[in-house]
Write an enzyme that holds these catalytic residues in place. Sequence first.
Site, PDB file in Angstrom:
ATOM      1  N   GLY A  29       0.826  -1.211   0.000  1.00  0.00           N
ATOM      2  CA  GLY A  29       0.000   0.000   0.000  1.00  0.00           C
ATOM      3  C   GLY A  29       0.851   1.247   0.000  1.00  0.00           C
ATOM      4  O   GLY A  29       2.055   1.187  -0.253  1.00  0.00           O
ATOM      5  N   ASN A  30       0.219   2.378   0.249  1.00  0.00           N
ATOM      6  CA  ASN A  30       0.963   3.638   0.318  1.00  0.00           C
ATOM      7  C   ASN A  30       0.355   4.530   1.389  1.00  0.00           C
ATOM      8  O   ASN A  30      -0.647   4.172   2.003  1.00  0.00           O
ATOM      9  CB  ASN A  30       0.979   4.317  -1.056  1.00  0.00           C
ATOM     10  CG  ASN A  30      -0.403   4.674  -1.529  1.00  0.00           C
ATOM     11  OD1 ASN A  30      -1.061   5.540  -0.975  1.00  0.00           O
ATOM     12  ND2 ASN A  30      -0.884   3.971  -2.555  1.00  0.00           N
ATOM     13  N   ARG A  31       0.967   5.664   1.616  1.00  0.00           N
ATOM     14  CA  ARG A  31       0.609   6.519   2.758  1.00  0.00           C
ATOM     15  C   ARG A  31      -0.462   7.567   2.439  1.00  0.00           C
ATOM     16  O   ARG A  31      -0.659   8.496   3.215  1.00  0.00           O
ATOM     17  CB  ARG A  31       1.855   7.233   3.282  1.00  0.00           C
ATOM     18  CG  ARG A  31       2.872   6.292   3.849  1.00  0.00           C
ATOM     19  CD  ARG A  31       4.025   7.063   4.496  1.00  0.00           C
ATOM     20  NE  ARG A  31       5.131   6.176   4.785  1.00  0.00           N
ATOM     21  CZ  ARG A  31       5.163   5.358   5.833  1.00  0.00           C
ATOM     22  NH1 ARG A  31       4.149   5.327   6.676  1.00  0.00           N
ATOM     23  NH2 ARG A  31       6.204   4.572   6.023  1.00  0.00           N
ATOM     24  N   SER A  32      -1.141   7.458   1.320  1.00  0.00           N
ATOM     25  CA  SER A  32      -2.160   8.461   0.998  1.00  0.00           C
ATOM     26  C   SER A  32      -3.313   8.407   1.995  1.00  0.00           C
ATOM     27  O   SER A  32      -3.850   7.343   2.280  1.00  0.00           O
ATOM     28  CB  SER A  32      -2.685   8.232  -0.416  1.00  0.00           C
ATOM     29  OG  SER A  32      -3.708   9.176  -0.681  1.00  0.00           O
TER      30      SER A  32
END
Length: 229
Positions: A29-32
């Site tokens: 995933g990512n930190r958005s």
Amino acid sequence: GRPLDLAGRKIVISAGGTREAIDPVRFIGNRSSGLQGYALARTAVARGAEVTLVAANTTLPDPAGAKVVRVESTAELREAVLEASAGADAVVMAAAVADFRPATRQDSKIKKTDGEPEPILLTKNPDILAELGERRRAARDAQAGAEAPGVIVGFAAETDDVLANGQAKLARKGCDLLVVNQVGEGLAFGTPDNAATVLVAGGEPVEVPFGPKEDLADVVWDLVAARIS
Ligand code: C5P
């Protein structure tokens, strides 16, 4: 108060960050946070738009007056965005979409072993923004504009050569506006404030000074409204 310059306009916004399954319990995933996409949704509703918000893995409250479609993976986000964008006046891709996903999703949880773990092989995800641009180009060639969005807006998080990389991306993806954020060192992700440059196809860039994500959203809608009418 805001102008009602998007009254009756159909607008699709993607927000948040996609998750690509490795196994039933793990993902890439990512930190958005989704804050910028939600700010876009709230301000578009306030300006009269009919908003579909495609939200990937966000924990924010649904914006009043918007239709919210929840998704997890890039494949799901793509389906939802393409479906909602047929005949839309504008699509804004504010979501952080994973460029790659695990080539295979394991059906069972990967076990800890004594030796070295198996590498996770990655494969490319479809580029949804570029696909929207392609669809619009094809629709214009066939003079069947209703199947493609009218105005296409992308976001880009760049760390170096922000303007040069941004201009190249705007052209490559075939969008009308590209909002370029400088990321890293506490900028942009998960914070309520943002600074950006909005690159405009065939026009001069618009600098948006550091401030609330709503302010950037309103600049985007000013430019979108001018391009719709
Ligand atoms: O190529 P890059 O990831 O920097 O582009 C960012 C923009 O493209 C964002 O608007 C993002 O939502 C969109 N994007 C997409 N599909 C991908 C990757 C990015 O629509 N696979």
